[in-house]
Design a protein around this motif. Structure first.
Motif, PDB file in Angstrom:
ATOM      1  N   SER A 163      26.107  98.370  31.153  1.00 43.44           N
ATOM      2  CA  SER A 163      27.347  97.950  30.502  1.00 43.44           C
ATOM      3  C   SER A 163      27.002  96.888  29.461  1.00 43.44           C
ATOM      4  O   SER A 163      26.118  96.067  29.678  1.00 43.44           O
ATOM      5  N   LYS A 164      27.678  96.921  28.325  1.00 37.66           N
ATOM      6  CA  LYS A 164      27.434  95.934  27.279  1.00 37.66           C
ATOM      7  C   LYS A 164      28.098  94.594  27.590  1.00 37.66           C
ATOM      8  O   LYS A 164      27.763  93.572  26.999  1.00 37.66           O
ATOM      9  N   THR A 165      29.050  94.622  28.493  1.00 37.60           N
ATOM     10  CA  THR A 165      29.727  93.380  28.881  1.00 37.60           C
ATOM     11  C   THR A 165      29.434  93.084  30.346  1.00 37.60           C
ATOM     12  O   THR A 165      29.254  93.995  31.160  1.00 37.60           O
ATOM     13  N   ALA A 166      29.394  91.807  30.680  1.00 35.58           N
ATOM     14  CA  ALA A 166      29.079  91.390  32.044  1.00 35.58           C
ATOM     15  C   ALA A 166      30.320  91.439  32.921  1.00 35.58           C
ATOM     16  O   ALA A 166      31.428  91.129  32.483  1.00 35.58           O
ATOM     17  N   ASP A 167      30.129  91.838  34.148  1.00 35.12           N
ATOM     18  CA  ASP A 167      31.227  91.856  35.114  1.00 35.12           C
ATOM     19  C   ASP A 167      31.441  90.457  35.683  1.00 35.12           C
ATOM     20  O   ASP A 167      30.489  89.709  35.911  1.00 35.12           O
ATOM     21  N   HIS A 168      32.696  90.113  35.931  1.00 35.69           N
ATOM     22  CA  HIS A 168      33.014  88.814  36.533  1.00 35.69           C
ATOM     23  C   HIS A 168      32.813  88.890  38.038  1.00 35.69           C
ATOM     24  O   HIS A 168      33.367  89.769  38.707  1.00 35.69           O
ATOM     25  N   TRP A 169      32.016  87.983  38.577  1.00 37.85           N
ATOM     26  CA  TRP A 169      31.777  87.958  40.014  1.00 37.85           C
ATOM     27  C   TRP A 169      32.953  87.279  40.727  1.00 37.85           C
ATOM     28  O   TRP A 169      33.382  86.201  40.349  1.00 37.85           O
ATOM     29  N   HIS A 170      33.467  87.929  41.762  1.00 35.86           N
ATOM     30  CA  HIS A 170      34.574  87.345  42.525  1.00 35.86           C
ATOM     31  C   HIS A 170      34.462  87.794  43.973  1.00 35.86           C
ATOM     32  O   HIS A 170      33.669  88.684  44.318  1.00 35.86           O
TER      33      HIS A 170
END
Length: 278
Positions: A163-170
């Protein structure tokens, strides 16, 4: 088993000639010594096939161990048709080799995180500030499971890692989104926020301007019970040495050095040869 010397070596990137010279420089003896590799065994050096074969052979002798890096995962993704070879990568000979499947099945069974000794932990890119080392070990196992599982599971996983964008960790992150985030922390991370938000575009040195709110992952002050040994960030040239983190990618493939870190005393030995492609 006790060893005469144990060394952790930064990103090989297929720089086979420099790697062989480094082994001579440290007087490596597979009967007495052990090597630990920080991942990215292959990619842009002159001979990724010979590098991969040599590391595999040493690991099977018990004289070496490696963790997986982003270029290693990319190699698996190309093998399984999840992506294409990058223009700058020189890994095509691996797929044309008679032992290609054997090499790649072996590679996918290598760990994401390892413990070279009682004082250190080895990963490719780093461990984010919002994870403890115990957390990291658990998340590494979660990613290792589908990598080592059936080819059906592997083929479902690999396309989801990019993915070109990072996933938000939650707290409620799950499924492939969670596995992709885990992979990104372990194999792609350089800058992050204190909450673990990643920034993918920055690859420069510590002297260069960084996006607001972001710092090198190791700059966030977090108590660590082990020193984190890592590669991946070639622009650091292996010059970061903190009580809790040690950079080991000397940027050999970019014309700099291949580094070997001796675990017993922290001494760093540099290669006497550079990658022919640099």
């Amino acid at each position: 088993m006790s060893f005469r010397h144990q060394y952790v070596i930064g990103d090989l990137q297929g720089c086979y000639a420099a790697y062989q010279k480094l082994l001579k420089t440290i007087d490596f003896d597979p009967k007495q010594d052990k090597l630990w590799f920080a991942g990215d065994l292959v990619a842009r050096g002159e001979d990724s096939l010979s590098t991969l074969r040599h590391v595999k052979a040493l690991c099977e002798q018990g004289a070496a161990a490696t963790v997986l890096g982003n270029h290693d995962l990319n190699l698996l993704a190309v093998w399984r048709g999840a992506t294409k070879i990058k223009k700058k990568d020189k890994t095509a000979p691996i797929f044309a080799a008679d032992d290609s499947d054997e090499l790649l099945h072996w590679l996918r069974h290598q760990p994401i995180l390892a413990y070279p000794d009682e004082h250190t932990v080895l990963v490719h890119a780093g461990i984010p500030p919002h994870w403890s080392i115990n957390d990291a070990a658990e998340y590494a196992q979660q990613l290792e499971a589908p990598l080592r599982g059936s080819l059906k599971k592997l083929d479902k996983l690999l396309p989801k890692l990019y993915s070109k964008t990072a996933d938000h960790w939650h707290d409620n992150i799950e499924g492939f989104t969670k596995l992709r985030a885990i992979s990104n922390y372990f194999t792609r991370m350089r800058l992050c926020k204190q909450d673990g938000t990643l920034e993918f575009s920055f690859t420069a040195s510590l002297d260069d301007h960084m996006p607001d709110g972001f710092l090198p992952w190791f700059a966030w002050q977090v108590p660590r019970e082990r020193k984190i040994l890592f590669g991946h960030w070639a622009a650091l040239r292996g010059e970061v040495d903190l009580p809790h983190a040690r950079a080991l990618d000397g940027g050999c493939v970019w014309g700099n050095a291949l580094l070997a870190y001796r675990l017993s005393d922290g001494k760093v030995i540099r290669s006497i040869a550079h990658c022919p492609n640099s």
